[in-house]
Scaffold this active site. Structure first.
Site, PDB file in Angstrom:
ATOM      1  N   VAL A  47       5.219  -9.716  -0.840  1.00 51.53           N
ATOM      2  CA  VAL A  47       5.023  -8.278  -0.928  1.00 51.53           C
ATOM      3  C   VAL A  47       4.992  -7.910  -2.405  1.00 51.53           C
ATOM      4  CG1 VAL A  47       5.956  -6.010  -0.313  1.00 51.53           C
ATOM      5  CG2 VAL A  47       6.265  -7.964   1.240  1.00 51.53           C
ATOM      6  N   CYS A  48       4.044  -7.049  -2.774  1.00 46.57           N
ATOM      7  CA  CYS A  48       4.031  -6.473  -4.124  1.00 46.57           C
ATOM      8  C   CYS A  48       3.956  -7.609  -5.159  1.00 46.57           C
ATOM      9  CB  CYS A  48       5.269  -5.588  -4.272  1.00 46.57           C
ATOM     10  SG  CYS A  48       5.251  -4.366  -5.581  1.00 46.57           S
ATOM     11  N   THR A  49       4.738  -7.546  -6.207  1.00 51.60           N
ATOM     12  CA  THR A  49       4.702  -8.565  -7.254  1.00 51.60           C
ATOM     13  C   THR A  49       5.317  -9.896  -6.835  1.00 51.60           C
ATOM     14  OG1 THR A  49       6.651  -7.466  -8.146  1.00 51.60           O
ATOM     15  CG2 THR A  49       4.556  -7.028  -9.243  1.00 51.60           C
ATOM     16  N   GLY A  50       5.737 -10.005  -5.581  1.00 50.11           N
ATOM     17  CA  GLY A  50       6.113 -11.324  -5.071  1.00 50.11           C
ATOM     18  C   GLY A  50       4.960 -12.309  -5.201  1.00 50.11           C
TER      19      GLY A  50
ATOM     20  N   SER B  62      -0.167  -5.706  -0.917  1.00 53.62           N
ATOM     21  CA  SER B  62      -0.130  -4.801  -2.051  1.00 53.62           C
ATOM     22  C   SER B  62       1.301  -4.268  -2.199  1.00 53.62           C
ATOM     23  CB  SER B  62      -1.171  -3.707  -1.826  1.00 53.62           C
ATOM     24  OG  SER B  62      -1.368  -2.969  -3.005  1.00 53.62           O
TER      25      SER B  62
END
Lengths: 214, 214
Positions: free
Chosen positions: A110-113, A163
């Site tokens: 998720v996200c910047t993962g 995102s």
């Protein structure tokens, strides 16, 4: 005579890897959904050590296992947060993440993962997405990834990358759909009173961030 | 000469009250948003004791304070979960909740958190809503509340009560709007890549649950 019983399937294991400063909803949005499948998905929180890990919003979570004792999971979930890139300096965590991702049936971020996974070399040659406002500032850390500017989430083989923040919930429902069928995903969304954006191409935030034309 | 500085406002305190088996997203959806206002909202987790509290999805959260030492907050947040009604048997928790609610600037609940508040007598004479699938089975525990069948959330004076699980995020953005202005709420939603349902009357789940005609 009784009908022969169907074999009871072994639950899948899901390991969510956390680090100091992880983004709260990146983790708990997916866990609300993937963690509500008793007998089918069993969740463990994994961190570099077993000490409490505080999210960037400050709540303290106790890990269930550390990178020395956590078994390889069927499903690996990696949240983001501004501090996700700091994990790229932590060799013991990176080593566990690489082994877990290689072994897993599905790898989710998720996200910047996805910047963490990408920077660790786990997404080389794969299509992936990440947080939209941080997009241009972070994708350079993982140049071997084909970064997709406009996507709620991207599915490439066993890799699901979403995102920013809230997008993890939409992606998680897609994962439930892939593992257990569309009806299960819709039932989970309804039970959570969640308005599922089930189109992976829906992404107004890419426009808002100036990544694509409106 | 320098201009006189504007006084630095004191942050509001938010206490989130948790109990064993709380619903994950009921708590962390609102905290993603209300917990991301540094200098303006400071969050503490309060529980009956300081021992780790597991959500129904199983993750273990360390409280910051217990009901004996937690100060009265400006904002009180109460998540739900099937076990929320069990708290109605716990006098020390109820006593703290009643005092905190009486003193608070705003009282927020998600899902069956309103059944707990209502059963404790905190919502007597107020309009409120709750989880839609559990609606008819639970509102009898709080007959002095005017229960609203179709609402994403209900605002009545200082009391904000949301429908099930995901609805807590939409309500939290409305709370941010009330405290800090509409622009702040929209910016928070955008930063979280969250599609805010900003109409409190939007509630397809009331139709799906058969509470109102479609």
């Amino acid at each position: 005579m009784a009908e022969p019983s169907a074999p009871i399937p072994t639950p899948r294991t899901l390991a969510a890897f956390v680090f100091p400063g992880f983004e709260t909803l990146d983790l708990y949005g997916p866990l609300e959904m993937l963690g509500s499948l008793p007998g089918r998905v069993e969740v463990a929180i994994v961190a570099e050590t077993r000490e409490a890990v505080a999210s960037v919003q400050g709540q303290r979570l106790l890990p269930d296992a550390d990178v020395d004792d956590a078994p390889m999971p069927d499903l690996l979930l990696v949240p983001g947060g501004d501090s996700a890139i700091d994990v790229l300096q932590r060799e013991r965590s990176l080593d566990w993440l690489r082994r877990a991702a290689a072994d897993a049936e599905l790898v989710l971020s998720v996200c910047t993962g996805s910047i963490l996974l990408g920077g660790a070399g786990i997404l080389d040659g794969r299509r992936a997405t990440t947080n939209k406002r941080d997009f241009l500032a972070t994708i350079g850390l993982a140049p071997q990834v084909e970064w997709i500017r406009q996507a709620r989430w991207v599915e490439d083989g066993k890799y699901f990358t979403s995102s920013g923040v809230s997008a993890g919930m939409d992606m998680s429902l897609a994962v439930i759909g892939r593992l257990f069928g569309r009806d299960e995903a819709e039932e989970m969304a309804a039970g959570c009173e969640y308005d599922w954006h089930d189109d992976p191409h829906w992404d107004p935030f890419a426009v808002e961030a100036g990544l694509v034309a409106g």
